[in-house]
Scaffold this active site. Structure first.
Site, short mmCIF file in Angstrom:
data_model
loop_
_atom_site.label_atom_id
_atom_site.label_comp_id
_atom_site.label_asym_id
_atom_site.label_seq_id
_atom_site.Cartn_x
_atom_site.Cartn_y
_atom_site.Cartn_z
CB SER A 288 38.84 29.91 34.97
OG SER A 288 38.45 31.19 34.51
N GLY A 289 37.15 29.61 32.05
CA GLY A 289 37.06 30.21 30.73
C GLY A 289 37.65 31.61 30.71
CG LEU A 290 38.09 35.73 33.50
CD1 LEU A 290 37.76 36.79 32.46
CD2 LEU A 290 37.67 36.20 34.89
CG ASP B 295 35.05 34.67 29.75
OD1 ASP B 295 35.06 33.62 29.08
OD2 ASP B 295 34.58 34.74 30.90
CG ASP C 276 34.01 28.24 32.57
OD1 ASP C 276 32.89 27.98 32.08
OD2 ASP C 276 34.41 29.39 32.80
CG ASP D 92 32.75 29.51 28.07
OD1 ASP D 92 32.90 29.78 29.28
OD2 ASP D 92 33.60 29.78 27.21
CD GLU E 159 28.48 30.42 31.09
OE1 GLU E 159 29.36 30.06 31.91
OE2 GLU E 159 28.49 31.53 30.52
CE LYS F 267 31.27 33.63 29.11
NZ LYS F 267 31.28 32.65 30.18
CG ASN G 73 33.03 37.15 33.04
OD1 ASN G 73 32.55 37.75 34.00
ND2 ASN G 73 33.85 36.13 33.19
CB SER G 74 28.47 35.89 34.96
OG SER G 74 28.36 34.63 34.37
NE ARG H 133 28.37 30.22 35.23
CZ ARG H 133 29.54 30.81 35.02
NH1 ARG H 133 30.66 30.10 35.06
NH2 ARG H 133 29.60 32.08 34.74
CG HIS I 46 27.94 32.55 38.70
ND1 HIS I 46 28.73 32.73 39.80
CD2 HIS I 46 28.64 33.09 37.67
CE1 HIS I 46 29.85 33.35 39.47
NE2 HIS I 46 29.81 33.59 38.17
C1 SPV Z 1 35.19 31.60 34.94
O1 SPV Z 1 36.08 31.41 35.78
O2 SPV Z 1 35.42 31.77 33.72
C2 SPV Z 1 33.81 31.65 35.36
C3 SPV Z 1 33.49 32.10 36.68
O3 SPV Z 1 32.94 31.37 34.56
S1 SPV Z 1 33.13 33.77 36.61
O4 SPV Z 1 34.11 34.46 35.78
O5 SPV Z 1 33.19 34.15 38.01
O6 SPV Z 1 31.79 33.94 36.06
MG MG Z 2 33.58 31.31 32.65
#
Ligand code: SPV
Ligand code: MG
Length: 295
Positions: free
Chosen positions: A46-48, A58, A85, A87, A114, A120, A122-123, A159, A190
């Site tokens: 995971s990027g986060l 992130d 991930d 990004d 994505e 980027k 975070n979503s 994504r 997502h």
């Molecule tokens: C991540 O895990 O970094 C993701 C998923 O991209 S989310 O944080 O849910 O967008």
């Molecule tokens: Mg991410």
């Protein structure tokens, strides 16, 4: 009797097989091992979570080479595939080409990109104010990645951030069709909604044109059978080990700081010998017997 598939092929099976599979977030070597030992068939880098374990945001504050360096530790201690991930691919099509090459060299099975802009965000932070990538530009990035892979089974997951950014289902479907045609192994839809309605509507319209991936972080109360019935191929539990680690570390740090003793927490944390076991200390003792005679 059948030979074990390499990691790229294993990830491809997780994505392409009709039954629902699950991958779990990890963010360093030890969490990657824990994911494999728990029985998962794959890892979400995971990027986060990777950003968080470095203590940064992130927002691509950790460089892509810092991410790849951590992935190498994760890959070295596990035998299940890792999906990075990635990004937005850390730049344009050219950065994507180099990323795919370097990931293959480190034994990473696939990358998810994505359709947003570098750097980027975070979503789940101001998602509706985030701009989407140009469709053609993003398709070029997918194609460039596919043309750079040497293992035919390396996976590129596309994504869709359309629902996050406030677009409707038709925009998501238009983009999914283009990314699929550009060669994406799978489509990840997502959503930041606490209800699964949007992603389920997408799944229905998409109708199995390619493998489909969900990340139910926000619609976590949805029963897993709902995803199975929607013929989702892969579910990503995206950030739950970094969150588990944070909650546990905060509780222990607070308690020891306040009580000035270890007596209250010793039974609540992993024994030192469990850390040794996860590090593979026994293997080194065995190897010393074979290779390291002190006379
Ligand atoms: C991540 O895990 O970094 C993701 C998923 O991209 S989310 O944080 O849910 O967008
Ligand atoms: Mg991410």
């Amino acid at each position: 009797t059948s030979a074990k598939l390499n990691k790229c092929a294993q990830l491809r099976v997780l994505l392409e097989s009709p039954q629902l599979d699950f991958i779990m977030e990890a963010h360093n070597g030890i969490s990657a091992r824990i994911v494999e030992e728990a029985g998962f068939k794959g890892i979400w880098a995971s990027g986060l979570a990777l950003s968080a374990q470095y203590g940064v945001r992130d927002n691509n504050e950790a460089s892509w080479t810092q991410v790849v360096e951590m992935l190498e530790f994760m890959s070295d201690v596990t035998s299940i595939p890792i999906l990075l991930d990635g990004d937005t691919g850390y730049g344009n099509f050219n950065n994507m080409r180099r990323l795919v090459k370097k990931l293959e060299q480190r034994g990473i099975a696939g990358v998810c990109i994505e359709d947003k802009l570098f750097p980027k965000t975070n979503s789940f932070i101001n998602g509706s104010r985030q701009a989407l990538a140009d469709i053609d530009e993003f398709c070029g990035k997918i194609k460039a990645g596919k043309d750079s892979q040497t293992d035919p089974d390396f996976c590129i997951v596309a994504r869709l951030e359309a629902l996050i950014a406030g677009w409707d289902l038709s925009e998501a479907l238009r983009r999914a069709e283009a990314y699929h045609a550009a060669g994406a192994t799978a489509i990840l839809i997502h959503s930041k909604s606490s209800r699964p309605d949007q992603v389920l509507a997408f799944a229905k319209e998409w109708a199995g044109r390619s493998p489909l991936v969900f990340i139910p972080t926000k619609y976590y109360s949805t029963p897993t059978d709902v995803f199975r019935k929607a013929e989702v191929n892969l579910v990503i539990w995206a950030n739950h080990l970094i969150r588990a680690a944070v909650a546990s570390m905060q509780a222990i740090a607070r308690e020891v700081q306040a009580s000035e003793t270890l007596i209250n927490i010793e039974d609540d944390i992993a024994p030192v010998k469990e850390i040794f076991r996860l590090q593979g200390a026994d293997e080194l003792l065995e190897a010393e017997k074979r290779y390291f005679s002190n006379g």
